[in-house]
Design an enzyme around this catalytic site. Structure first.
Site, PDB file in Angstrom:
ATOM      1  N   LYS A  22       0.836  -1.208   0.000  1.00 51.71           N
ATOM      2  CA  LYS A  22       0.000   0.000   0.000  1.00 51.71           C
ATOM      3  C   LYS A  22       0.868   1.254   0.000  1.00 51.71           C
ATOM      4  O   LYS A  22       0.614   2.204  -0.744  1.00 51.71           O
ATOM      5  CB  LYS A  22      -0.900   0.014   1.241  1.00 51.71           C
ATOM      6  CG  LYS A  22      -1.737   1.287   1.382  1.00 51.71           C
ATOM      7  CD  LYS A  22      -2.563   1.281   2.645  1.00 51.71           C
ATOM      8  CE  LYS A  22      -1.819   1.833   3.832  1.00 51.71           C
ATOM      9  NZ  LYS A  22      -1.736   3.328   3.837  1.00 51.71           N
ATOM     10  N   ASN A  23       1.909   1.265   0.813  1.00 55.50           N
ATOM     11  CA  ASN A  23       2.734   2.456   0.955  1.00 55.50           C
ATOM     12  C   ASN A  23       3.666   2.682  -0.229  1.00 55.50           C
ATOM     13  O   ASN A  23       4.368   3.695  -0.273  1.00 55.50           O
ATOM     14  CB  ASN A  23       3.541   2.393   2.250  1.00 55.50           C
ATOM     15  CG  ASN A  23       2.657   2.493   3.478  1.00 55.50           C
ATOM     16  OD1 ASN A  23       1.546   3.012   3.419  1.00 55.50           O
ATOM     17  ND2 ASN A  23       3.136   1.980   4.604  1.00 55.50           N
ATOM     18  N   ARG A  92      -4.899   9.846   4.340  1.00 54.21           N
ATOM     19  CA  ARG A  92      -3.814  10.764   4.643  1.00 54.21           C
ATOM     20  C   ARG A  92      -2.836  10.872   3.474  1.00 54.21           C
ATOM     21  O   ARG A  92      -2.297  11.937   3.180  1.00 54.21           O
ATOM     22  CB  ARG A  92      -3.076  10.272   5.898  1.00 54.21           C
ATOM     23  CG  ARG A  92      -1.917  11.175   6.327  1.00 54.21           C
ATOM     24  CD  ARG A  92      -2.427  12.470   6.933  1.00 54.21           C
ATOM     25  NE  ARG A  92      -1.359  13.418   7.161  1.00 54.21           N
ATOM     26  CZ  ARG A  92      -1.515  14.568   7.804  1.00 54.21           C
ATOM     27  NH1 ARG A  92      -2.681  14.883   8.291  1.00 54.21           N
ATOM     28  NH2 ARG A  92      -0.515  15.396   7.967  1.00 54.21           N
ATOM     29  N   CYS A 116      -6.071   8.086   9.221  1.00 54.56           N
ATOM     30  CA  CYS A 116      -6.202   7.595  10.598  1.00 54.56           C
ATOM     31  C   CYS A 116      -5.834   8.669  11.609  1.00 54.56           C
ATOM     32  O   CYS A 116      -4.895   9.446  11.414  1.00 54.56           O
ATOM     33  CB  CYS A 116      -5.288   6.382  10.810  1.00 54.56           C
ATOM     34  SG  CYS A 116      -5.797   4.913   9.912  1.00 54.56           S
ATOM     35  N   ARG A 121       0.366  14.588  12.290  1.00 48.87           N
ATOM     36  CA  ARG A 121       1.231  14.285  11.155  1.00 48.87           C
ATOM     37  C   ARG A 121       1.213  15.515  10.248  1.00 48.87           C
ATOM     38  O   ARG A 121       0.672  15.495   9.155  1.00 48.87           O
ATOM     39  CB  ARG A 121       0.738  13.039  10.410  1.00 48.87           C
ATOM     40  CG  ARG A 121       0.845  11.789  11.250  1.00 48.87           C
ATOM     41  CD  ARG A 121       0.617  10.541  10.432  1.00 48.87           C
ATOM     42  NE  ARG A 121      -0.791  10.357  10.133  1.00 48.87           N
ATOM     43  CZ  ARG A 121      -1.267   9.302   9.475  1.00 48.87           C
ATOM     44  NH1 ARG A 121      -0.449   8.369   9.048  1.00 48.87           N
ATOM     45  NH2 ARG A 121      -2.564   9.170   9.252  1.00 48.87           N
ATOM     46  N   ASP A 305       4.283   0.987  11.970  1.00 51.20           N
ATOM     47  CA  ASP A 305       3.088   0.299  11.467  1.00 51.20           C
ATOM     48  C   ASP A 305       2.986  -1.141  11.956  1.00 51.20           C
ATOM     49  O   ASP A 305       1.906  -1.737  11.883  1.00 51.20           O
ATOM     50  CB  ASP A 305       3.077   0.308   9.934  1.00 51.20           C
ATOM     51  CG  ASP A 305       2.602   1.639   9.368  1.00 51.20           C
ATOM     52  OD1 ASP A 305       2.164   2.493  10.155  1.00 51.20           O
ATOM     53  OD2 ASP A 305       2.675   1.815   8.143  1.00 51.20           O
ATOM     54  N   ILE A 327       7.299   7.635  16.999  1.00 53.02           N
ATOM     55  CA  ILE A 327       6.874   8.299  15.771  1.00 53.02           C
ATOM     56  C   ILE A 327       5.576   9.068  15.958  1.00 53.02           C
ATOM     57  O   ILE A 327       5.494  10.256  15.670  1.00 53.02           O
ATOM     58  CB  ILE A 327       6.722   7.274  14.623  1.00 53.02           C
ATOM     59  CG1 ILE A 327       7.975   6.405  14.505  1.00 53.02           C
ATOM     60  CG2 ILE A 327       6.428   7.994  13.314  1.00 53.02           C
ATOM     61  CD1 ILE A 327       9.234   7.157  14.167  1.00 53.02           C
ATOM     62  N   ARG A 396      -8.599  -0.267   4.365  1.00 52.82           N
ATOM     63  CA  ARG A 396      -7.680   0.684   3.757  1.00 52.82           C
ATOM     64  C   ARG A 396      -6.329   0.049   3.445  1.00 52.82           C
ATOM     65  O   ARG A 396      -5.608   0.522   2.557  1.00 52.82           O
ATOM     66  CB  ARG A 396      -7.463   1.895   4.673  1.00 52.82           C
ATOM     67  CG  ARG A 396      -8.667   2.820   4.791  1.00 52.82           C
ATOM     68  CD  ARG A 396      -8.327   4.049   5.633  1.00 52.82           C
ATOM     69  NE  ARG A 396      -7.069   4.614   5.201  1.00 52.82           N
ATOM     70  CZ  ARG A 396      -5.998   4.759   5.982  1.00 52.82           C
ATOM     71  NH1 ARG A 396      -6.042   4.393   7.254  1.00 52.82           N
ATOM     72  NH2 ARG A 396      -4.887   5.272   5.506  1.00 52.82           N
TER      73      ARG A 396
END
Length: 417
Positions: A22-23, A92, A116, A121, A305, A327, A396
């Protein structure tokens, strides 16, 4: 409303394929705006965030089609330079469209992104970098208005190795005159994957995956065919589920080195893990042992994550484990839901002390994407029936999550009331 019903206590065994990341696919989908041509992307997961990104591309004028796990984007025509609020608020990562739209159109209008609620962020790093490259930015009624008539390459020093800021700066730099260096860049594998895509399109980029990335401004103009790398966070989630439930599970289509820190934690907990090529096999002990302190850090450190799924596994282990989240300040929101299942978690600021014990089924609600996955991991290991609600978060980032777990022997059903 969609939810999972999970009958816990089942040993997981078998093989599970890992989907595309996904990222990685999200910034690459945004990058297809740059070359004004045909982009064929293989191994694209069918996720809610991916569908949102495709909607943004179509809104901008691109033609997009999907066949199986292949998404084709024709960006020959881009006749809009705005992304409306209803599309931005879906995820996001939508802010990643800022750089490509600016590079392609010379201007961009976006609203502040959604996603989320795991803590602050801010996109200040994104905007600061773009300003230094020559972008004029102003905010108006919750929208970000950007104009760039003369982008110039220069050294951009990031105060924190933000993945999103690195990607946005990299994508914008392809349209800059001269050379741009991104110093203290994020080193995640997804950055290297984006670089590979851009190179195929004709961009002059080097250093992706390292702390300094160099971009020589050359507008990408080639058609591209590219395969998205495997999702290391999905891989980590299945490893944590296998460790919590016992049994033996093999992941296929995965890059073992990308989940090395997670594998080491599970080995410390007594799991036997071996890798060969693009497979990982985990053999779990009857009960997971205690693990050393887990401190989240930018890559190649332990990924934030993966913190929630590993915490869920630690809730079932012998002994205690300390989690330190560096983070995001709200990344322990799933802990309260795990406590409904009997978990012993004590939180102080950004530190969580987890003492393992037997879990029981309960009705819980996903708090965010990775927190939702953690609740499923805990439900699989718990005794009795659990109900995991708010699946829009999980959708997601996990493709065919219940089906993949069922294939490993889990008793999990998705219901829509």
């Amino acid at each position: 409303m969609s939810y999972y019903v999970v009958q816990g206590g089942q040993t997981l065994r078998g093989s599970v394929p890992i989907s595309g990341a996904k990222n990685s696919v999200l910034p690459i989908l945004a990058a297809t705006l740059l070359n004004g041509g045909r982009n064929v992307l293989h191994n694209c997961p069918d996720l809610r965030d991916v569908r949102s990104a495709i909607q943004i591309l179509e809104h901008l004028g691109c033609k997009v089609s999907r066949e199986g796990d292949t998404v084709t984007v024709d960006s020959t025509v881009v006749d809009r330079w705005d992304v409306p609020h209803e599309l931005m608020r879906e995820m996001r990562s939508s802010v990643i469209f800022l750089g490509p739209i600016l590079a392609r159109c010379g201007r961009a209008r976006l609203s502040l992104p959604g996603g989320c609620d795991i803590g602050q962020r801010p996109i200040d790093l994104h905007l600061s970098a773009l300003r230094k490259l020559g972008t004029v930015i102003r905010e108006q009624g919750g929208d970000i208005l950007c104009e760039a008539s003369d982008l110039q390459g220069r050294d951009i020093i990031l105060s924190f190795p933000s993945v999103g800021a690195t990607e946005n700066t990299l994508l914008t730099a392809t349209a800059c005159s001269g050379v741009t260096r991104i110093i203290n860049a994020a080193r995640e594998p997804e950055i290297a994957d984006l670089q590979e895509f851009l190179r195929k399109a004709g961009a002059l980029v080097s250093g992706g995956g390292e702390s300094v990335i160099t971009v020589s401004g050359t507008t990408p103009r080639r058609d591209v065919e590219h395969t998205i790398l495997p999702d290391r966070i999905e891989a980590a989630t299945f490893l944590c589920a296998a460790a919590a439930c016992g049994g033996e599970v093999t992941l296929t289509g995965v890059e073992p080195e990308h989940v090395g820190t997670v594998i080491q934690c599970l080995r410390d907990g007594g799991c036997a893990v071996r890798s060969a090529g693009r497979t990982i096999t985990l053999l779990a002990p009857q009960r997971l042992g205690s693990m050393p302190t887990v401190r989240t850090m930018p890559y190649p450190g332990f990924p934030t994550d993966s913190q929630a799924p590993l915490m869920a596994a630690a809730c079932t282990a012998q002994g205690s484990a300390l989690f330190i989240e560096t983070i995001f300040e709200n990344r322990f929101r799933h802990a309260a839901e795990l406590q409904r299942m009997g978990a012993d978690i004590r939180i102080s600021g950004r530190t969580a002390l987890v003492t393992g014990r037997a879990l029981h089924g309960a009705s819980v609600r996903s708090t965010d994407l990775r927190g939702g996955a953690a609740l499923v991991v805990a439900a699989l290991a718990a005794q009795g029936e659990s109900r995991v609600e708010a699946l829009t978060h999980i959708d997601r980032g996990y493709e065919h999550f219940a089906e993949k777990l069922t294939g490993l022997g889990a008793k999990i059903q998705r219901r829509d009331d």
